[in-house]
Scaffold this motif. Structure first.
Motif, PDB file in Angstrom:
ATOM      1  N   CYS A 140      28.434  43.273  42.072  1.00 53.79           N
ATOM      2  CA  CYS A 140      29.132  41.695  42.462  1.00 53.79           C
ATOM      3  C   CYS A 140      30.795  40.903  42.174  1.00 53.79           C
ATOM      4  CB  CYS A 140      28.791  40.902  43.313  1.00 53.79           C
ATOM      5  SG  CYS A 140      26.863  41.606  43.569  1.00 53.79           S
ATOM      6  N   PHE A 141      30.601  41.459  40.809  1.00 52.49           N
ATOM      7  CA  PHE A 141      31.182  40.294  39.562  1.00 52.49           C
ATOM      8  C   PHE A 141      31.809  41.399  39.036  1.00 52.49           C
ATOM      9  CE2 PHE A 141      27.489  38.115  41.221  1.00 52.49           C
ATOM     10  CZ  PHE A 141      27.839  37.609  41.552  1.00 52.49           C
ATOM     11  N   GLU A 142      32.633  42.452  38.791  1.00 52.46           N
ATOM     12  CA  GLU A 142      33.163  43.568  37.666  1.00 52.46           C
ATOM     13  C   GLU A 142      34.325  43.220  37.020  1.00 52.46           C
ATOM     14  OE1 GLU A 142      34.638  48.266  37.569  1.00 52.46           O
ATOM     15  OE2 GLU A 142      33.366  47.408  40.367  1.00 52.46           O
ATOM     16  N   ASN A 143      35.318  42.114  37.933  1.00 51.06           N
ATOM     17  CA  ASN A 143      36.166  42.078  36.701  1.00 51.06           C
ATOM     18  C   ASN A 143      35.653  40.645  35.504  1.00 51.06           C
ATOM     19  OD1 ASN A 143      38.517  43.339  38.980  1.00 51.06           O
ATOM     20  ND2 ASN A 143      38.269  41.880  39.882  1.00 51.06           N
ATOM     21  N   VAL A 144      34.710  40.369  36.798  1.00 54.69           N
ATOM     22  CA  VAL A 144      33.970  39.012  35.370  1.00 54.69           C
ATOM     23  C   VAL A 144      33.211  39.727  34.713  1.00 54.69           C
ATOM     24  CG1 VAL A 144      32.211  36.994  35.064  1.00 54.69           C
ATOM     25  CG2 VAL A 144      34.414  37.224  36.587  1.00 54.69           C
ATOM     26  N   ASN A 145      32.149  40.418  35.055  1.00 53.95           N
ATOM     27  CA  ASN A 145      31.773  41.395  33.537  1.00 53.95           C
ATOM     28  C   ASN A 145      32.534  42.006  32.959  1.00 53.95           C
ATOM     29  OD1 ASN A 145      29.918  41.137  35.091  1.00 53.95           O
ATOM     30  ND2 ASN A 145      29.295  42.729  36.251  1.00 53.95           N
ATOM     31  N   ARG A 146      33.641  42.864  33.036  1.00 52.22           N
ATOM     32  CA  ARG A 146      34.914  43.921  32.296  1.00 52.22           C
ATOM     33  C   ARG A 146      35.079  42.923  31.086  1.00 52.22           C
ATOM     34  NH1 ARG A 146      36.090  49.113  33.280  1.00 52.22           N
ATOM     35  NH2 ARG A 146      35.180  50.354  34.634  1.00 52.22           N
ATOM     36  N   ALA A 147      35.420  41.886  31.886  1.00 52.56           N
ATOM     37  CA  ALA A 147      35.910  40.559  30.890  1.00 52.56           C
ATOM     38  C   ALA A 147      35.239  39.827  29.749  1.00 52.56           C
ATOM     39  CB  ALA A 147      36.912  39.087  31.644  1.00 52.56           C
ATOM     40  N   THR A 148      33.684  39.924  30.550  1.00 52.21           N
ATOM     41  CA  THR A 148      32.632  39.054  29.512  1.00 52.21           C
ATOM     42  C   THR A 148      32.673  40.563  28.105  1.00 52.21           C
ATOM     43  OG1 THR A 148      31.969  38.112  31.084  1.00 52.21           O
ATOM     44  CG2 THR A 148      30.408  38.829  29.587  1.00 52.21           C
ATOM     45  N   PHE A 149      32.170  41.871  29.284  1.00 53.51           N
ATOM     46  CA  PHE A 149      32.149  43.300  27.581  1.00 53.51           C
ATOM     47  C   PHE A 149      32.713  42.883  27.265  1.00 53.51           C
ATOM     48  CE2 PHE A 149      30.293  47.250  28.713  1.00 53.51           C
ATOM     49  CZ  PHE A 149      28.968  47.015  29.096  1.00 53.51           C
ATOM     50  N   GLY A 181      13.974  42.272  44.810  1.00 57.03           N
ATOM     51  CA  GLY A 181      15.362  43.256  44.481  1.00 57.03           C
ATOM     52  C   GLY A 181      16.053  42.589  42.923  1.00 57.03           C
ATOM     53  N   PRO A 182      16.898  43.680  42.743  1.00 57.15           N
ATOM     54  CA  PRO A 182      17.777  42.877  41.536  1.00 57.15           C
ATOM     55  C   PRO A 182      18.375  42.482  41.592  1.00 57.15           C
ATOM     56  CG  PRO A 182      17.913  46.127  42.041  1.00 57.15           C
ATOM     57  CD  PRO A 182      17.259  45.077  43.138  1.00 57.15           C
ATOM     58  N   GLY A 183      19.223  42.291  42.668  1.00 58.25           N
ATOM     59  CA  GLY A 183      20.138  41.067  43.138  1.00 58.25           C
ATOM     60  C   GLY A 183      21.615  42.493  41.970  1.00 58.25           C
ATOM     61  N   CYS A 184      22.185  41.564  41.812  1.00 64.66           N
ATOM     62  CA  CYS A 184      23.790  41.726  41.442  1.00 64.66           C
ATOM     63  C   CYS A 184      23.478  42.055  39.953  1.00 64.66           C
ATOM     64  CB  CYS A 184      24.811  40.832  41.804  1.00 64.66           C
ATOM     65  SG  CYS A 184      25.140  40.488  43.172  1.00 64.66           S
ATOM     66  N   TYR A 185      24.725  42.895  39.689  1.00 61.23           N
ATOM     67  CA  TYR A 185      24.397  43.480  38.121  1.00 61.23           C
ATOM     68  C   TYR A 185      25.691  42.138  37.408  1.00 61.23           C
ATOM     69  CZ  TYR A 185      25.687  46.011  34.163  1.00 61.23           C
ATOM     70  OH  TYR A 185      26.432  46.640  32.275  1.00 61.23           O
ATOM     71  N   LEU A 186      24.823  41.637  36.273  1.00 60.67           N
ATOM     72  CA  LEU A 186      25.450  41.705  35.601  1.00 60.67           C
ATOM     73  C   LEU A 186      25.726  41.594  34.078  1.00 60.67           C
ATOM     74  CD1 LEU A 186      23.230  38.226  36.377  1.00 60.67           C
ATOM     75  CD2 LEU A 186      25.375  38.211  37.400  1.00 60.67           C
ATOM     76  N   VAL A 187      27.005  40.523  33.677  1.00 59.76           N
ATOM     77  CA  VAL A 187      26.820  41.494  31.805  1.00 59.76           C
ATOM     78  C   VAL A 187      27.277  39.581  31.480  1.00 59.76           C
ATOM     79  CG1 VAL A 187      28.424  42.264  30.309  1.00 59.76           C
ATOM     80  CG2 VAL A 187      28.293  43.498  32.286  1.00 59.76           C
ATOM     81  N   LEU A 188      26.274  39.516  30.456  1.00 60.19           N
ATOM     82  CA  LEU A 188      26.244  38.062  30.379  1.00 60.19           C
ATOM     83  C   LEU A 188      26.683  38.255  28.882  1.00 60.19           C
ATOM     84  CD1 LEU A 188      22.504  37.532  31.028  1.00 60.19           C
ATOM     85  CD2 LEU A 188      24.757  37.155  32.166  1.00 60.19           C
ATOM     86  N   PRO A 189      27.824  36.470  28.408  1.00 63.92           N
ATOM     87  CA  PRO A 189      27.764  36.206  27.258  1.00 63.92           C
ATOM     88  C   PRO A 189      26.942  36.608  26.601  1.00 63.92           C
ATOM     89  CG  PRO A 189      28.633  35.271  28.133  1.00 63.92           C
ATOM     90  CD  PRO A 189      28.135  36.005  29.322  1.00 63.92           C
ATOM     91  N   VAL A 190      27.331  37.437  24.961  1.00 65.06           N
ATOM     92  CA  VAL A 190      26.460  37.557  24.039  1.00 65.06           C
ATOM     93  C   VAL A 190      25.221  38.684  24.440  1.00 65.06           C
ATOM     94  CG1 VAL A 190      25.128  36.847  22.167  1.00 65.06           C
ATOM     95  CG2 VAL A 190      27.341  35.434  22.852  1.00 65.06           C
ATOM     96  N   LEU A 191      24.695  38.652  26.075  1.00 65.17           N
ATOM     97  CA  LEU A 191      23.162  39.098  26.232  1.00 65.17           C
ATOM     98  C   LEU A 191      23.496  40.210  26.537  1.00 65.17           C
ATOM     99  CD1 LEU A 191      22.138  36.065  27.614  1.00 65.17           C
ATOM    100  CD2 LEU A 191      22.413  36.042  25.339  1.00 65.17           C
ATOM    101  N   GLY A 192      24.714  40.987  27.400  1.00 59.90           N
ATOM    102  CA  GLY A 192      24.911  41.996  27.840  1.00 59.90           C
ATOM    103  C   GLY A 192      24.468  42.234  28.899  1.00 59.90           C
ATOM    104  N   PRO A 193      24.102  43.759  29.323  1.00 64.87           N
ATOM    105  CA  PRO A 193      23.492  43.940  30.631  1.00 64.87           C
ATOM    106  C   PRO A 193      22.166  43.538  31.587  1.00 64.87           C
ATOM    107  CG  PRO A 193      23.650  45.970  28.894  1.00 64.87           C
ATOM    108  CD  PRO A 193      23.678  44.896  28.041  1.00 64.87           C
TER     109      PRO A 193
END
Length: 261
Positions: A39-48, A147-159
């Motif tokens: 759901c938050f791919e743009n933000v997730n990619r920036a966090t990556f 349910g898993p909900g949306c995929y997230l990439v967390l700062p430092v913490l990762g996927p």
């Protein structure tokens, strides 16, 4: 509140940390793994991208230095950290109705903590205990039908996912006995430092084991971000289903520890 924030960061940091080159979105980035939406791919990619920089500056150099240590030292450290993670696995075995596994893992913990010198030596496996399989609160929520909900990439913490992120906070709400005797309660034998050091060490151990795997994955991926997302979600789904199917993932048995742990 400060302790909670620090603990949640260290509990998940390196063990879930994966860095990525996020330049050049392509068709792979449009595909989600299974039914989990990005759901938050743009933000997730920036966090990556942020995680990539952090990994290059801090995590990878520390992991490479760790790899210089003699193999027996690294093996003993990994065994001791796995032994500590049993304190999270056992209550999740119970919550999932796997009482036999809870009993086996309790036996493993007792044997390895005593005869195995706080878990440095995996004596339990040598005397016939089944291979240790980690469980966490994110998996338990999945088994319960959340349910898993949306995929997230967390700062430092990762996927992660919304469900796994929520599950990780169970550790600091009384679900981790190691946290309880180090951070939550003042004891004469353990301190906050013992918990934080064990969580950071777990992440370093994971990163050191997977330096080559991460480099190969990035080198051979058209879109490293999409590859990591797919592998993480497949790995989590298999753990929830207790599946033995082979997933092309990293050689550590767990993405959270920190890790989740």
């Amino acid at each position: 509140m400060k302790k909670i924030l620090i603990t949640s960061l260290i509990s998940l940091m390196l063990a879930t940390n994966v860095s990525a080159d996020t330049d050049g979105e392509n068709n792979l980035s449009k595909k989600n793994s299974g039914e989990v939406k990005d759901c938050f791919e743009n933000v997730n990619r920036a966090t990556f991208k942020f995680n990539q920089v952090l990994d290059g500056v801090i995590f990878e150099p520390v992991a490479k230095a760790y790899r210089i240590l003699p193999s027996p030292v690294r093996a003993g450290t990994g065994n001791a950290l796995d032994n500590l993670s049993t304190l999270v696995t056992i209550p999740n075995n119970i919550l999932q109705g796997e009482f036999k596994k809870a009993g086996v893992n309790t036996g493993r913990f007792i044997v390895n903590t005593t005869v195995g010198v706080v878990g440095i030596f995996d004596v339990a496996e040598k005397i016939g205990f089944p291979e240790y399989e980690k469980e966490d609160y994110g998996q338990t929520l999945g088994v319960m039908g959340v349910g898993p909900g949306c995929y997230l990439v967390l700062p430092v913490l990762g996927p992660s996912t919304v469900r796994d992120t929520a599950g990780s906070f169970a550790n600091i709400l009384g679900g981790d006995a190691w946290y309880n005797v180090t951070v939550a309660n003042d004891t004469q034998h353990f301190s906050d430092f013992d918990y934080y050091a064990s969580r950071a060490s777990s992440g370093i151990d994971f990163r050191a084991k997977n330096i080559d795997s991460f480099e190969n994955l990035e080198k051979n991926s058209i879109d490293f971000y999409a590859s990591v997302r797919s592998l993480y979600l497949q790995d989590r789904q298999q753990k929830i289903a207790n599946s033995n199917a082979i997933t092309e993932t990293q050689n550590d048995s767990d993405w959270e520890e920190i890790e989740a742990q």
